[in-house]
Design a protein around this motif. Sequence first.
Motif, PDB file in Angstrom:
ATOM      1  N   GLU A 154      38.440  45.406  31.350  1.00  0.00           N
ATOM      2  CA  GLU A 154      38.032  46.392  32.415  1.00  0.00           C
ATOM      3  C   GLU A 154      39.364  46.040  33.544  1.00  0.00           C
ATOM      4  OE1 GLU A 154      34.452  45.316  33.921  1.00  0.00           O
ATOM      5  OE2 GLU A 154      33.420  45.528  31.852  1.00  0.00           O
ATOM      6  N   ILE A 155      39.493  47.148  34.231  1.00  0.00           N
ATOM      7  CA  ILE A 155      40.546  47.220  35.505  1.00  0.00           C
ATOM      8  C   ILE A 155      39.649  47.154  36.591  1.00  0.00           C
ATOM      9  CG2 ILE A 155      42.553  48.086  36.481  1.00  0.00           C
ATOM     10  CD1 ILE A 155      43.832  48.418  33.713  1.00  0.00           C
ATOM     11  N   PRO A 156      39.642  46.023  37.415  1.00  0.00           N
ATOM     12  CA  PRO A 156      38.829  46.052  38.649  1.00  0.00           C
ATOM     13  C   PRO A 156      39.402  46.590  39.675  1.00  0.00           C
ATOM     14  CG  PRO A 156      39.680  43.902  37.957  1.00  0.00           C
ATOM     15  CD  PRO A 156      40.161  44.787  37.131  1.00  0.00           C
ATOM     16  N   GLN A 157      39.087  47.175  40.642  1.00  0.00           N
ATOM     17  CA  GLN A 157      39.447  47.745  42.127  1.00  0.00           C
ATOM     18  C   GLN A 157      39.855  46.464  43.082  1.00  0.00           C
ATOM     19  OE1 GLN A 157      40.851  50.884  42.020  1.00  0.00           O
ATOM     20  NE2 GLN A 157      40.129  50.825  40.039  1.00  0.00           N
ATOM     21  N   ASN A 158      38.975  45.432  42.758  1.00  0.00           N
ATOM     22  CA  ASN A 158      38.885  44.435  44.012  1.00  0.00           C
ATOM     23  C   ASN A 158      38.717  43.005  43.298  1.00  0.00           C
ATOM     24  OD1 ASN A 158      38.618  46.223  46.444  1.00  0.00           O
ATOM     25  ND2 ASN A 158      36.609  46.864  45.282  1.00  0.00           N
ATOM     26  N   PHE A 159      38.898  42.056  44.242  1.00  0.00           N
ATOM     27  CA  PHE A 159      38.600  40.578  43.890  1.00  0.00           C
ATOM     28  C   PHE A 159      37.243  40.338  43.674  1.00  0.00           C
ATOM     29  CE2 PHE A 159      43.189  40.510  45.249  1.00  0.00           C
ATOM     30  CZ  PHE A 159      43.613  39.587  44.329  1.00  0.00           C
ATOM     31  N   LEU A 160      36.784  39.513  42.858  1.00  0.00           N
ATOM     32  CA  LEU A 160      35.239  39.202  42.885  1.00  0.00           C
ATOM     33  C   LEU A 160      35.000  37.802  42.115  1.00  0.00           C
ATOM     34  CD1 LEU A 160      32.187  40.370  43.169  1.00  0.00           C
ATOM     35  CD2 LEU A 160      32.440  41.345  41.206  1.00  0.00           C
ATOM     36  N   LEU A 161      34.498  37.341  42.702  1.00  0.00           N
ATOM     37  CA  LEU A 161      33.524  36.093  42.059  1.00  0.00           C
ATOM     38  C   LEU A 161      32.255  36.194  41.940  1.00  0.00           C
ATOM     39  CD1 LEU A 161      33.908  33.195  40.776  1.00  0.00           C
ATOM     40  CD2 LEU A 161      33.905  32.325  42.913  1.00  0.00           C
ATOM     41  N   PHE A 167      34.572  36.684  36.699  1.00  0.00           N
ATOM     42  CA  PHE A 167      35.483  37.131  38.069  1.00  0.00           C
ATOM     43  C   PHE A 167      36.230  38.191  37.729  1.00  0.00           C
ATOM     44  CE2 PHE A 167      38.017  33.625  35.927  1.00  0.00           C
ATOM     45  CZ  PHE A 167      39.188  34.316  35.869  1.00  0.00           C
ATOM     46  N   SER A 168      36.730  38.743  38.610  1.00  0.00           N
ATOM     47  CA  SER A 168      37.709  39.945  38.331  1.00  0.00           C
ATOM     48  C   SER A 168      38.905  40.074  39.452  1.00  0.00           C
ATOM     49  CB  SER A 168      37.063  41.329  38.776  1.00  0.00           C
ATOM     50  OG  SER A 168      35.787  41.591  37.973  1.00  0.00           O
ATOM     51  N   ILE A 169      40.185  40.293  38.986  1.00  0.00           N
ATOM     52  CA  ILE A 169      41.230  40.377  39.568  1.00  0.00           C
ATOM     53  C   ILE A 169      41.997  41.790  39.435  1.00  0.00           C
ATOM     54  CG2 ILE A 169      41.575  38.009  39.995  1.00  0.00           C
ATOM     55  CD1 ILE A 169      43.644  37.902  37.386  1.00  0.00           C
ATOM     56  N   PRO A 170      42.319  42.567  40.885  1.00  0.00           N
ATOM     57  CA  PRO A 170      42.892  43.755  40.345  1.00  0.00           C
ATOM     58  C   PRO A 170      44.186  43.795  40.112  1.00  0.00           C
ATOM     59  CG  PRO A 170      42.613  43.177  42.692  1.00  0.00           C
ATOM     60  CD  PRO A 170      42.201  42.083  42.033  1.00  0.00           C
ATOM     61  N   LYS A 171      45.139  42.743  40.252  1.00  0.00           N
ATOM     62  CA  LYS A 171      46.426  42.801  39.823  1.00  0.00           C
ATOM     63  C   LYS A 171      47.028  41.452  39.359  1.00  0.00           C
ATOM     64  CE  LYS A 171      47.834  42.093  44.590  1.00  0.00           C
ATOM     65  NZ  LYS A 171      48.510  42.775  45.756  1.00  0.00           N
ATOM     66  N   GLU A 215      48.737  31.942  35.737  1.00  0.00           N
ATOM     67  CA  GLU A 215      48.841  33.388  36.044  1.00  0.00           C
ATOM     68  C   GLU A 215      48.161  34.267  35.211  1.00  0.00           C
ATOM     69  OE1 GLU A 215      52.563  36.613  36.672  1.00  0.00           O
ATOM     70  OE2 GLU A 215      53.007  34.325  37.142  1.00  0.00           O
ATOM     71  N   MET A 216      47.430  35.391  35.594  1.00  0.00           N
ATOM     72  CA  MET A 216      46.609  36.036  34.694  1.00  0.00           C
ATOM     73  C   MET A 216      46.991  37.580  35.202  1.00  0.00           C
ATOM     74  SD  MET A 216      42.894  33.980  34.728  1.00  0.00           S
ATOM     75  CE  MET A 216      42.135  34.572  33.486  1.00  0.00           C
ATOM     76  N   SER A 217      46.798  38.399  34.390  1.00  0.00           N
ATOM     77  CA  SER A 217      46.723  40.000  34.589  1.00  0.00           C
ATOM     78  C   SER A 217      45.662  40.497  35.088  1.00  0.00           C
ATOM     79  CB  SER A 217      47.283  40.499  33.347  1.00  0.00           C
ATOM     80  OG  SER A 217      46.378  40.385  32.219  1.00  0.00           O
ATOM     81  N   ASN A 218      45.511  41.718  35.618  1.00  0.00           N
ATOM     82  CA  ASN A 218      44.522  42.242  36.241  1.00  0.00           C
ATOM     83  C   ASN A 218      43.472  42.565  35.202  1.00  0.00           C
ATOM     84  OD1 ASN A 218      45.929  44.350  34.831  1.00  0.00           O
ATOM     85  ND2 ASN A 218      45.345  45.724  36.215  1.00  0.00           N
ATOM     86  N   GLY A 219      42.177  42.392  35.348  1.00  0.00           N
ATOM     87  CA  GLY A 219      41.329  42.429  34.583  1.00  0.00           C
ATOM     88  C   GLY A 219      40.001  41.644  35.189  1.00  0.00           C
ATOM     89  N   THR A 239      43.359  32.901  44.599  1.00  0.00           N
ATOM     90  CA  THR A 239      44.454  33.425  43.843  1.00  0.00           C
ATOM     91  C   THR A 239      45.587  33.622  45.042  1.00  0.00           C
ATOM     92  OG1 THR A 239      43.934  35.677  44.642  1.00  0.00           O
ATOM     93  CG2 THR A 239      42.969  35.036  42.606  1.00  0.00           C
ATOM     94  N   ASN A 240      46.663  34.192  45.060  1.00  0.00           N
ATOM     95  CA  ASN A 240      47.586  34.352  46.049  1.00  0.00           C
ATOM     96  C   ASN A 240      46.771  34.996  47.321  1.00  0.00           C
ATOM     97  OD1 ASN A 240      49.353  33.258  44.363  1.00  0.00           O
ATOM     98  ND2 ASN A 240      50.500  34.953  43.658  1.00  0.00           N
ATOM     99  N   GLU A 241      45.775  35.976  47.131  1.00  0.00           N
ATOM    100  CA  GLU A 241      45.420  36.894  48.220  1.00  0.00           C
ATOM    101  C   GLU A 241      43.966  36.533  48.434  1.00  0.00           C
ATOM    102  OE1 GLU A 241      46.447  40.970  47.734  1.00  0.00           O
ATOM    103  OE2 GLU A 241      48.510  40.152  46.664  1.00  0.00           O
ATOM    104  N   PHE A 242      43.246  35.709  47.780  1.00  0.00           N
ATOM    105  CA  PHE A 242      41.840  35.645  47.586  1.00  0.00           C
ATOM    106  C   PHE A 242      41.301  34.327  47.618  1.00  0.00           C
ATOM    107  CE2 PHE A 242      37.879  36.123  45.338  1.00  0.00           C
ATOM    108  CZ  PHE A 242      36.987  36.890  45.957  1.00  0.00           C
ATOM    109  N   ILE A 243      40.189  34.072  48.152  1.00  0.00           N
ATOM    110  CA  ILE A 243      39.419  32.618  48.016  1.00  0.00           C
ATOM    111  C   ILE A 243      37.930  33.013  48.020  1.00  0.00           C
ATOM    112  CG2 ILE A 243      39.792  32.232  50.259  1.00  0.00           C
ATOM    113  CD1 ILE A 243      39.944  29.236  48.866  1.00  0.00           C
ATOM    114  N   SER A 244      37.186  32.430  47.060  1.00  0.00           N
ATOM    115  CA  SER A 244      35.922  32.705  47.354  1.00  0.00           C
ATOM    116  C   SER A 244      35.106  31.458  46.516  1.00  0.00           C
ATOM    117  CB  SER A 244      35.400  33.893  46.630  1.00  0.00           C
ATOM    118  OG  SER A 244      33.717  34.066  46.560  1.00  0.00           O
TER     119      SER A 244
END
Length: 124
Positions: free
Chosen positions: A20-27, A43-47, A70-74, A96-101
Amino acid sequence: ISRIKLSHFGITTDVESLNEIPQNFLLSQNYPNPFNPSTTINFSIPKQTNVSLKVYDVLGKEVAELVNTEMSNGSYKINFNAENLSSGIYFYTLKTNEFISTRKMLLVKWYSWTSYKNHKMCPN
């Protein structure tokens, strides 16, 4: 759906990509919770980004590194097996480089009467 196996701290985890290609970071909250001895963490990563998913005890000590790559979006699904850990409250953190939860989970181990009765510490 693709799967990879990772092993850190003697704990093996399955990582499943859900395509799935998510729009936002999510844990997401793990399930089941409480659990014994394994649980699922989504969890989801948009990029594409560096991803770290670690488990800590209540004192802040790292007890498991589930992902560090390193992981691709999904969207991803992790099966975490905590059979080598004691009952208690644990925290898992996605960075991630832009998110923490961080979220909380509860490991509750229970034993059958037979295993208790056969334990060397059990009074006769």
